[in-house]
Design an enzyme around this catalytic site. Structure first.
Site, short mmCIF file in Angstrom:
data_model
loop_
_atom_site.label_atom_id
_atom_site.label_comp_id
_atom_site.label_asym_id
_atom_site.label_seq_id
_atom_site.Cartn_x
_atom_site.Cartn_y
_atom_site.Cartn_z
N ASN A 133 -2.37 -5.46 9.13
CA ASN A 133 -1.51 -5.48 8.24
C ASN A 133 -0.12 -4.64 8.32
OD1 ASN A 133 -2.85 -2.87 7.65
ND2 ASN A 133 -2.10 -2.75 5.72
N LYS A 156 -7.84 -0.34 20.11
CA LYS A 156 -8.15 -1.34 19.74
C LYS A 156 -7.70 -1.85 18.59
CE LYS A 156 -12.48 -3.76 17.78
NZ LYS A 156 -11.63 -4.48 17.04
N HIS A 157 -6.75 -2.91 18.67
CA HIS A 157 -6.04 -3.62 17.61
C HIS A 157 -6.95 -4.52 16.89
CE1 HIS A 157 -2.52 -3.78 15.13
NE2 HIS A 157 -1.73 -3.36 16.04
N GLU A 230 -8.14 6.60 7.60
CA GLU A 230 -7.14 6.12 6.39
C GLU A 230 -7.76 4.79 5.96
OE1 GLU A 230 -5.02 3.83 4.38
OE2 GLU A 230 -3.61 3.84 6.13
N LEU A 231 -8.32 4.56 4.81
CA LEU A 231 -9.12 3.42 4.21
C LEU A 231 -8.17 2.75 2.96
CD1 LEU A 231 -12.42 5.03 4.74
CD2 LEU A 231 -11.26 3.80 6.49
N CYS A 264 -2.07 -0.59 1.87
CA CYS A 264 -3.16 0.01 1.26
C CYS A 264 -2.35 0.94 0.13
CB CYS A 264 -3.94 0.75 2.30
SG CYS A 264 -2.63 1.78 3.54
N GLU A 358 -10.24 -3.13 -5.33
CA GLU A 358 -8.76 -3.21 -4.72
C GLU A 358 -8.41 -4.64 -4.28
OE1 GLU A 358 -6.27 -1.73 -0.87
OE2 GLU A 358 -8.28 -1.87 -0.87
#
Length: 457
Positions: A133, A156-157, A230-231, A264, A358
Site C-alpha cells: 500500500n 522482501k517486498h 506494524e499491522l 492502516c 477493518e
C-alpha cells in the site's frame, strides 16, 4: 516461477513479471549482506549519512518515474504517488541529518566511581517484509534508520510491487551504498521463512496483516530473533465539539480517502456526539460521494481502484454482510472491477461483524454517542490500537481523552499529520515497536553498556 507481477488494477492487465530467486541465489544474497555488514558498520557515520542523503536526492530526481511505477502497481492516484515519493525522500534525509545523534554515546550517571556509557552498535543483517500500500514510504522508514546505524537490509517486498522494489535497490546502489548493504529479494513466503531462520539474520520487521505478523513473529521467536510489527488498524475519529463542522468533515474525508482508503492508520470509525451526528452524517456522505473516482493517472482523480480485484471483492463482501446483518447503507456500496465507490455505513452494532472488522478501502462507519465516556468506550472496543483522531474545542478534554484512548498515536484536530520526526506504531493487535522518529533507531540496535573502573591511584 513468476510470483512477482505488475498487474494494473485499473485494467487487470499484467504489465511485467519477475522471476523468484532460486534457493541457491537466496543463500548468496544473505552471504553478500552479511559480508557487507562487516564493512558497512566500520564506515564512519558521516559517510553512511552521505549515502542516505544521496539516496534522498535520487528519490527527488527520479520522482516522476518512481510515482508512475506505483500508480501502475497498486492504483495509487498520481498526486498521492508523488507525495509518497517526497515523503520517502524526507524520511531518508531525516535520518541522514540525525545520524551523529543516533550513533552518539550516552553517558550514564553511576553510583560508584569510574564511568559508564551506552554505545549503540548495529546488530547485523535485518529482513524487512513490506506491504503493497505504500511501496516507498514503508521501506524508507525501516531501511533508513537501520542503514545509518550500520545494519544491512534484506527487503522482501509485496509480490505486486516488484518494479518499485527494484527501483529502491538501484537508488541505494547509485547513492554509493556497497553491494549487499541494501538487497532486494524476490522470494516466496517459504523462502522468507528460511531467511528468518538463517543465523546471519538478526532481526525482522513486518508491515502487513495480522495473519502475516503473527506467522512471522512465531517463526522469529522460534529462532530467537528480534521482531517489529506494524499491522492493521481500525482507527477511531472522535468528534466531541467543533467550531467548523464543514472543516471537520473535510478532515474526516481526507483521512478516510487517503491512498484509496487503504491506509492502516486511516480513520475508519467515525464516533460523533448526538448533537452533531445528523449534520455530520449528511455532510460526510455528501463529500464522500463527491470524490472523483477514475483513472489514477488523471491529476483530478481522488479515488483510484483498490490494489487488486481480489481486494475489491473482499471489501464488497464485507459491506454486503454488514447490510445483511442490519447496518444502513447511506451511500455507495457498489463495485466495478477493482473500483469501489465511496461508502458510508451507519447503524453498526457490537453484534455485527463490521463492529470489529477493518474495512481496507473507502468505507466509513459512523457511530452516534451520547457523551465523552460513550465515545471512548466505542473507540477502545476494538482489537486494534494503531492511531486515533480527536476533534474538540476543549483543550482540557483533548488532554483527558487522549490519555484514555488505547492507541499508539493520537492526533488532535488534525489528520494526515505524519512526519519523519514523529514515531509511528501501535498497541494491541496493531503490532509492537515503533518506526520513524528517533525511536525507530532503537528497534534493531545493541545498546551496549561500557563500564570503566577508575584508574588506580
Amino acid at each position: 516461477m513468476n510470483e512477482y507481477s505488475v498487474v494494473n488494477p485499473s485494467t487487470g492487465q499484467t504489465l511485467a513479471q519477475y522471476d523468484t530467486l532460486t534457493d541457491v541465489a537466496v543463500v548468496e544474497k544473505i552471504k553478500t549482506a552479511d559480508a557487507a555488514y562487516r564493512a558497512w558498520r566500520t564506515i564512519p557515520v558521516v559517510e553512511r549519512a552521505a549515502v542516505l542523503r544521496r539516496a534522498a536526492e535520487l528519490h527527488r530526481e527520479r520522482r516522476d518515474d518512481l510515482a508512475a511505477i506505483i500508480v501502475r502497481e497498486m492504483g495509487k492516484p498520481m498526486e498521492a504517488a508523488l507525495g509518497e515519493v517526497d515523503f520517502a525522500a524526507d524520511i531518508t534525509e531525516f535520518y541522514a541529518d540525525q545520524a551523529e545523534l543516533i550513533n552518539a554515546d550516552q553517558p550514564l550517571d553511576i553510583l560508584g566511581e569510574g564511568s559508564a556509557l551506552i554505545r549503540r552498535a548495529p546488530l547485523g543483517v535485518l529482513l524487512g517484509i513490506m506491504p503493497w500500500n505504500f511501496p516507498y514510504y514503508q521501506v524508507a522508514r525501516f531501511a533508513a534508520p537501520n542503514l545509518v546505524l550500520g545494519n544491512t537490509i534484506l527487503l522482501k517486498h509485496a509480490p505486486q510491487c516488484p518494479e518499485s522494489a527494484a527501483a529502491i535497490e538501484q537508488i541505494y546502489l547509485d547513492a554509493g551504498a556497497p553491494e549487499g548493504a541494501y538487497v532486494n529479494l524476490y522470494v516466496t513466503n517459504e523462502q522468507a521463512a528460511d531467511v528468518i531462520a538463517d543465523p546471519r539474520v538478526q532481526g525482522v520487521s513486518v508491515t502487513g496483516s495480522e495473519r502475516a505478523g503473527s506467522a512471522v513473529a512465531e517463526l522469529a521467536g522460534r529462532h530467537l530473533k528480534k521482531v517489529a510489527l506494524e499491522l492493521g488498524g481500525s482507527d477511531p475519529f472522535i468528534v466531541l465539539s467543533t467550531e467548523d463542522l464543514d472543516a471537520t468533515v473535510t478532515a474526516a474525508v481526507d483521512g478516510r480517502m487517503d491512498n484509496n482508503g487503504q491506509s492502516c492508520n486511516a480513520p475508519k470509525r467515525f464516533i460523533v456526539v448526538d448533537e452533531l451526528y445528523d449534520a455530520f452524517v449528511e455532510k460526510f456522505a455528501a463529500v464522500m460521494q463527491s470524490c472523483k473516482m477514475g483513472d489514477p493517472f488523471d491529476p483530478d482523480t481522488v479515488l483510484g481502484p483498490l490494489s487488486s480485484l481480489t481486494a475489491a471483492e473482499r471489501l464488497e463482501e464485507q459491506v454486503n454482510r454488514a447490510v445483511a446483518q442490519g447496518a444502513t447503507l447511506v451511500v455507495g456500496g457498489h463495485r466495478d472491477g477493482a473500483f469501489f465507490e465511496p461508502t458510508v455505513l451507519t447503524g453498526v452494532s457490537e453484534h455485527m461483524d463490521a463492529y470489529r472488522e477493518e474495512f481496507f478501502g473507502p468505507v466509513g462507519v459512523v457511530y452516534r454517542v451520547a457523551d465523552e465516556d460513550s465515545a471512548i468506550r466505542i473507540a477502545n472496543d476494538t482489537p486494534f490500537g494503531l492511531g486515533s483522531y480527536l476533534f474538540t474545542t476543549d483543550s482540557d478534554q483533548a488532554d483527558r481523552v487522549a490519555d484514555r484512548i488505547e492507541a499508539g498515536m493520537v492526533f488532535v484536530n488534525c489528520v494526515l499529520a505524519d512526519s519523519p520526526e514523529l514515531p509511528f506504531g501501535g498497541v494491541k493487535r496493531s503490532g509492537t515497536g515503533r518506526e520513524m522518529g528517533l525511536l525507530a533507531a532503537d528497534e534493531f540496535v545493541n545498546k551496549k553498556l561500557i563500564r570503566v573502573a577508575p584508574k588506580p591511584v
